[in-house]
Design an enzyme around this catalytic site. Structure first.
Site, PDB file in Angstrom:
ATOM      1  N   LYS A  17     -11.457  -5.404   9.748  1.00 10.80           N
ATOM      2  CA  LYS A  17     -11.057  -6.967  10.691  1.00 10.80           C
ATOM      3  C   LYS A  17     -10.985  -5.868  12.310  1.00 10.80           C
ATOM      4  CE  LYS A  17      -8.020  -9.803   8.096  1.00 10.80           C
ATOM      5  NZ  LYS A  17      -8.187  -9.389   7.140  1.00 10.80           N
ATOM      6  N   GLU A  42      -9.088 -16.067  12.753  1.00  6.83           N
ATOM      7  CA  GLU A  42      -9.710 -15.481  11.407  1.00  6.83           C
ATOM      8  C   GLU A  42     -10.654 -15.858  11.537  1.00  6.83           C
ATOM      9  OE1 GLU A  42      -5.813 -16.636   8.045  1.00  6.83           O
ATOM     10  OE2 GLU A  42      -7.475 -18.580   9.032  1.00  6.83           O
ATOM     11  N   THR A  90      -8.278 -21.556   3.155  1.00 10.16           N
ATOM     12  CA  THR A  90      -8.352 -22.212   4.804  1.00 10.16           C
ATOM     13  C   THR A  90      -9.439 -23.397   4.807  1.00 10.16           C
ATOM     14  OG1 THR A  90      -9.021 -19.529   4.953  1.00 10.16           O
ATOM     15  CG2 THR A  90      -7.088 -20.673   5.977  1.00 10.16           C
ATOM     16  N   ILE A 146      -4.383   4.109   8.310  1.00  7.51           N
ATOM     17  CA  ILE A 146      -4.318   2.844   7.708  1.00  7.51           C
ATOM     18  C   ILE A 146      -5.553   1.777   8.055  1.00  7.51           C
ATOM     19  CG2 ILE A 146      -4.065   1.435   5.991  1.00  7.51           C
ATOM     20  CD1 ILE A 146      -4.401   4.513   4.287  1.00  7.51           C
ATOM     21  N   ASP A 154      10.501   3.707   6.368  1.00 10.03           N
ATOM     22  CA  ASP A 154      10.640   1.864   6.557  1.00 10.03           C
ATOM     23  C   ASP A 154      11.162   1.044   7.625  1.00 10.03           C
ATOM     24  OD1 ASP A 154       9.453  -0.874   5.542  1.00 10.03           O
ATOM     25  OD2 ASP A 154       7.887   0.707   4.298  1.00 10.03           O
ATOM     26  N   ILE A 167       1.077  -0.836   0.076  1.00 12.44           N
ATOM     27  CA  ILE A 167      -0.098  -0.166   0.308  1.00 12.44           C
ATOM     28  C   ILE A 167       0.769   1.256  -0.074  1.00 12.44           C
ATOM     29  CG2 ILE A 167      -1.792   1.553   1.374  1.00 12.44           C
ATOM     30  CD1 ILE A 167      -3.156  -1.267   0.161  1.00 12.44           C
TER      31      ILE A 167
END
Length: 336
Positions: free
Chosen positions: A143, A272, A202, A139, A48, A28
């Site tokens: 989730k 998850e 999964t 950002i 970074d 991104i």
């Protein structure tokens, strides 16, 4: 599975502004850098900890756009280095994309998720507030909605850190999966397909929201141009797609016959969900003037005192590598 995105020619949060992108060498972050370069910022700093990826991106951007870009190899956890950077460069617009995002890995290392995602974000927010930034864009992730994972819960707290702050306009942009990002399922499916003639997934019933990286980044930059503080912006990502459908599409696009490829279900991993949500039931999103960009007033989950107390406890638990205490503080034990 890809969309072409053409950024606007002018953006009040970017054009002729001093811009800082954290996580600037990631999937991104690097696309943000490319699109920001096309919007004529006064300066662009990319932060970074991946020095090689940052170096290569800097070389590429300099060749293509002729800009003098400032690459900074700094961890967002290093509060002293972050404050020195803000003191030296005084960025006006900060786009915060740096985060630990891998759900199963953060389940195994919740102390690292807390130190990086929560306290790294707090370092940036505090520095932006102290050194006069105008706009800070977090950002976030789908989730963060009713989180079942450490990663999601840390992102939920990061959204809460945007609220009730003076100085810059703090906002969050929430969206789901992006196609072909580092660590996403599609490159992994392609690799498995060509190496093993099978795909490990999964659960084929699992659904996710998907959008191309350029399209997502264009909408992030449009959200940055908005001027309402305390907002969460959500990208309209269309309808969710099952992982089974994604696997079949990859198989066909790579020239294989579905009958010749084995789909092996490995089971849902810790943290998850079968389905992700882009909004909680108490959030009401309304359209903006930008198609596919929605906004809502952020819902505060804690009082100022509760937030301060939670952060103090999380800091101690992370320093002590007390994974159970971290999960309890993040509200995850009740989901187990």
């Amino acid at each position: 599975m890809s969309e072409k995105a053409v950024p606007p020619a002018f953006n009040p949060a970017i054009t002729e502004k001093d811009v800082l992108i954290t996580g600037g060498a990631g999937s991104i972050g690097s696309e943000l850098a490319r699109q920001v370069c096309q919007l004529a910022p006064r300066s662009l700093t990319l932060l970074d900890i991946n020095e090689n990826a940052l170096y290569l991106l800097n070389q590429s951007l300099s060749r293509h756009y002729g800009m003098d870009i400032t690459p900074e190899v700094i961890s967002i956890r290093d509060r002293t280095a972050i404050f020195r950077l803000f003191d030296r460069l005084r960025p006006q617009t900060v786009i915060h994309a740096a985060a630990h995002k891998h759900v199963p890995l953060m389940e195994q290392n919740p102390d690292q998720a807390v130190k990086n995602n929560i306290f790294g974000t707090l370092n940036l927010f505090d520095a932006a507030q102290q050194y006069g930034a105008e706009k800070v864009v977090l950002i976030s992730s789908d989730k963060a909605v009713r989180p079942s994972s450490v990663m999601g819960a840390t992102k939920q707290i990061c959204e809460q850190l945007c609220l009730g702050r003076n100085g810059p306009v703090f906002t969050a942009v929430r969206f789901g999966n992006v196609l072909d990002s580092a660590g996403s399922v599609i490159p992994l499916f392609r690799q498995q397909l060509h190496e093993e003639k099978r795909i490990l997934l999964t659960d084929r019933r699992m659904t996710r929201y998907f959008m191309s990286i350029p399209q997502a980044v264009q909408l992030i930059l449009q959200a940055a141009a908005e001027n309402d503080r305390g907002k969460i912006y959500m990208l309209d990502m269309g309808n969710p797609v099952s992982i089974g459908q994604i696997a079949l599409k990859v198989i066909k696009e790579e020239g294989f016959s579905p009958e010749d490829v084995e789909l092996v279900e490995t089971g849902i991993r810790p943290g998850e969900k079968l389905e992700e949500l882009l909004a909680s039931p108490d959030e009401y999103f309304t359209p903006t003037s930008t198609p596919r960009l929605l906004s809502a007033n952020a819902v505060s989950l804690f009082s100022a005192d509760q937030k301060k107390c939670l952060l103090e406890k999380l800091k101690i638990a992370a320093e002590n590598i007390d994974h159970l205490q971290i999960r309890e503080l993040l509200g995850l034990c009740k989901n187990e």
